[in-house]
Design an enzyme around this catalytic site. Structure first.
Site, PDB file in Angstrom:
ATOM      1  N   TYR A 141       0.997  -1.441   0.055  1.00 22.14           N
ATOM      2  CA  TYR A 141       0.097  -0.200   0.101  1.00 22.14           C
ATOM      3  C   TYR A 141       0.733   1.330   0.050  1.00 22.14           C
ATOM      4  O   TYR A 141       0.307   2.337  -0.473  1.00 22.14           O
ATOM      5  CB  TYR A 141      -1.082   0.231   1.270  1.00 22.14           C
ATOM      6  CG  TYR A 141      -2.215  -0.531   1.054  1.00 22.14           C
ATOM      7  CD1 TYR A 141      -2.192  -2.216   0.867  1.00 22.14           C
ATOM      8  CD2 TYR A 141      -3.610   0.000   1.416  1.00 22.14           C
ATOM      9  CE1 TYR A 141      -3.557  -2.744   0.565  1.00 22.14           C
ATOM     10  CE2 TYR A 141      -4.612  -0.845   1.124  1.00 22.14           C
ATOM     11  CZ  TYR A 141      -4.724  -1.877   0.656  1.00 22.14           C
ATOM     12  OH  TYR A 141      -5.962  -2.562   0.602  1.00 22.14           O
ATOM     13  N   LYS A 192       3.054 -15.672   2.486  1.00 24.71           N
ATOM     14  CA  LYS A 192       3.332 -16.344   1.279  1.00 24.71           C
ATOM     15  C   LYS A 192       4.741 -16.655   1.125  1.00 24.71           C
ATOM     16  O   LYS A 192       5.562 -16.075   0.109  1.00 24.71           O
ATOM     17  CB  LYS A 192       2.702 -15.600  -0.107  1.00 24.71           C
ATOM     18  CG  LYS A 192       2.853 -16.245  -1.314  1.00 24.71           C
ATOM     19  CD  LYS A 192       1.779 -17.343  -1.663  1.00 24.71           C
ATOM     20  CE  LYS A 192       1.651 -17.985  -3.030  1.00 24.71           C
ATOM     21  NZ  LYS A 192       1.142 -19.248  -3.077  1.00 24.71           N
ATOM     22  N   ASP A 224      -3.090 -18.712   0.142  1.00 24.44           N
ATOM     23  CA  ASP A 224      -3.948 -19.322  -0.764  1.00 24.44           C
ATOM     24  C   ASP A 224      -4.521 -20.198   0.018  1.00 24.44           C
ATOM     25  O   ASP A 224      -5.883 -20.210  -0.008  1.00 24.44           O
ATOM     26  CB  ASP A 224      -3.328 -19.773  -1.925  1.00 24.44           C
ATOM     27  CG  ASP A 224      -1.917 -20.613  -1.555  1.00 24.44           C
ATOM     28  OD1 ASP A 224      -1.597 -20.709  -0.439  1.00 24.44           O
ATOM     29  OD2 ASP A 224      -1.537 -21.124  -2.525  1.00 24.44           O
ATOM     30  N   ASP A 248      -6.693  -7.180   3.563  1.00 20.65           N
ATOM     31  CA  ASP A 248      -7.784  -6.400   2.873  1.00 20.65           C
ATOM     32  C   ASP A 248      -8.485  -7.429   1.870  1.00 20.65           C
ATOM     33  O   ASP A 248      -9.749  -7.284   2.162  1.00 20.65           O
ATOM     34  CB  ASP A 248      -6.949  -5.490   2.016  1.00 20.65           C
ATOM     35  CG  ASP A 248      -8.091  -4.827   1.052  1.00 20.65           C
ATOM     36  OD1 ASP A 248      -9.040  -4.211   1.556  1.00 20.65           O
ATOM     37  OD2 ASP A 248      -8.022  -4.761  -0.163  1.00 20.65           O
ATOM     38  N   ASP A 252     -12.488  -9.438   3.408  1.00 18.83           N
ATOM     39  CA  ASP A 252     -14.107  -9.179   2.499  1.00 18.83           C
ATOM     40  C   ASP A 252     -14.444 -10.482   2.172  1.00 18.83           C
ATOM     41  O   ASP A 252     -15.592 -10.837   2.412  1.00 18.83           O
ATOM     42  CB  ASP A 252     -13.698  -8.545   1.201  1.00 18.83           C
ATOM     43  CG  ASP A 252     -13.899  -7.036   1.105  1.00 18.83           C
ATOM     44  OD1 ASP A 252     -13.537  -6.481   2.228  1.00 18.83           O
ATOM     45  OD2 ASP A 252     -14.352  -6.466   0.035  1.00 18.83           O
TER      46      ASP A 252
HETATM   47  C1  IPM Z   1     -10.446  -1.502   3.696  1.00 16.77           C
HETATM   48  C2  IPM Z   1     -10.516  -0.767   2.338  1.00 16.77           C
HETATM   49  C3  IPM Z   1      -9.421   0.298   2.263  1.00 16.77           C
HETATM   50  C4  IPM Z   1      -8.189  -0.836   2.009  1.00 16.77           C
HETATM   51  C5  IPM Z   1      -9.596   1.135   0.901  1.00 16.77           C
HETATM   52  C6  IPM Z   1     -10.714   1.924   0.866  1.00 16.77           C
HETATM   53  C7  IPM Z   1      -8.419   1.931   0.777  1.00 16.77           C
HETATM   54  O1  IPM Z   1     -10.823  -1.618   1.380  1.00 16.77           O
HETATM   55  O2  IPM Z   1     -10.333  -1.057   4.710  1.00 16.77           O
HETATM   56  O3  IPM Z   1     -10.546  -2.970   3.712  1.00 16.77           O
HETATM   57  O4  IPM Z   1      -7.717  -1.369   1.041  1.00 16.77           O
HETATM   58  O5  IPM Z   1      -7.691  -0.841   3.146  1.00 16.77           O
HETATM   59 MG    MG Z   2     -11.035  -3.597   1.673  1.00 18.75          MG
END
Ligand code: IPM
Ligand code: MG
Length: 365
Positions: A141, A192, A224, A248, A252
């Site tokens: 990042y 990894k 993975d 990240d 999700d």
């Molecule tokens: C998260 C989001 C952020 C990230 C974005 C909005 C920059 O996806 O907090 O997971 O990638 O960290």
């Molecule tokens: Mg995110």
């Protein structure tokens, strides 16, 4: 007690969900006799529109002065620039880094009422209770160089850099070990290491630190395989440590277990400490432009983030639990936003969901 909270609602649905978080904390304040001074500022696209830049020093300074930060979501298509990074998306990573919030706790504990809302089998969902400790201020990042090189030989070329110092790796892993010590004493470190040098260093550091935490059982897993484990046997997980980009992506994925991304809260901390600590609290979802302005989105991830704020930054544990219990009771009564809607349940909007949870906090039932 009295607290100063910086509020950065952000863009699109950000302000809508943050308003409900504030509503619920105000109900906490009333019931338990506290005072929360909400100090608003702009970030992301809203800041570009108002001041021409996505993040001002003034906004960072406001956060530093406060006990905690409540953040909604920033960025969106309105500020897209062809062939470039969208500047509204740069604000949040910058803010996290400016505040040195390197430890991002993402809590995955499905509400019992939503066991059937996930595409994963309910008996698997019921076994889930884990926390991801995501490194938040390093890695790809932030690594330099990063660029799109227009005149590279053979055409345009893009470069990003994943880089970690041992110190950055160590402080994140120490946070995860400390958290594991407070929970089931099991830590899963994800990397990894078969491909990336950053991960070799990460794995070595975790292994070295394990000697200082002999009561914590450390395991390693490639990212993975971890992605698969999250869906196949998530009940086996407890505390998980991972670098920024892996965290990240896997967070999700893990939100599927909660029934929706709209149910996943987070706390970004400058490490764990025994007493109260500064922190930034936000739902893990983004600004969802498609739903914005419709009073439709799920405010629960933000509301659960305020519970983390009450716990970590305010030291108000009973109050934090009161918010979490209120969320569960409202869900048990059958109220749902669109993202967690199931047959036979009652679909409501953002504001009504927030009001019902605030009322459940206020009345205690
Ligand atoms: C998260 C989001 C952020 C990230 C974005 C909005 C920059 O996806 O907090 O997971 O990638 O960290
Ligand atoms: Mg995110």
């Amino acid at each position: 007690m009295e607290f100063n909270i910086a509020v950065l609602p952000g863009d699109y649905i950000g302000p809508e969900v943050v308003a409900e978080g504030v509503k619920v904390v105000d109900a906490v304040a009333k019931r338990y006799g506290h005072r929360f001074n909400w100090q608003y500022d702009v970030i992301g696209g809203a800041s570009i529109d108002k001041y021409g830049v996505p993040l001002r020093q003034e906004a960072i300074d406001l956060c530093r002065k406060c006990d905690a930060v409540l953040f909604g979501a920033a960025g969106g298509p309105k500020w897209d620039r062809p062939g470039k990074r969208n500047p509204s998306d740069t604000a949040l990573p910058k803010l996290r880094r400016a505040l040195d919030l390197y430890a991002n706790l993402r809590v995955f504990k499905p509400s019992p009422a939503l066991a059937n809302a996930s595409t994963v089998k309910p008996e698997v969902v019921r076994s889930v209770d884990f926390i991801m400790v995501r490194e938040l201020t390093g890695g790809i990042y932030f690594g330099e160089p990063r660029a799109i090189i227009e005149d590279a030989p053979g055409g345009r070329r893009a470069v990003n850099t994943m880089t970690y110092t041992e110190a950055e790796t160590e402080r994140l892993l120490r946070t995860a070990f400390a958290l594991a010590r407070k929970r089931s004493k099991r830590l899963l470190s994800i990397d990894k290491a078969n491909v990336l040098e950053c991960s070799v260093l990460w794995r070595q550091t975790a292994t070295r630190l394990a000697q200082e935490y002999p009561d914590v059982e450390l395991r390693h897993m490639y990212v993975d395989a971890a992605a698969m484990t999250l869906m196949r046997s998530p009940g086996s997980l407890d505390v998980i440590a991972l670098e920024n980009l892996f965290g990240d992506i896997l967070s999700d994925e893990a939100a599927v277990l909660l029934g929706s991304l709209g149910m996943a809260p987070s706390a970004s901390l400058p490490g764990l400490s025994e007493g109260r600590t500064f922190g930034l609290y936000e739902p893990i979802h983004g600004s969802d432009p498609a739903q914005a302005g419709k009073d439709a989105d799920n405010p629960i991830a933000t509301i659960l983030s305020t519970a983390l704020m009450l716990h970590y930054s305010c030291g108000l544990d009973a109050e934090a639990r009161a918010v979490e219990d209120a969320v569960n009771r409202v869900l048990e009564r059958g109220y749902r936003t669109w993202d967690i809607m199931e047959k036979g349940k009652r679909q409501i909007g953002t504001r009504e969901m927030g009001s019902l949870i605030a009322e459940a906090v206020a009345t205690g039932n």
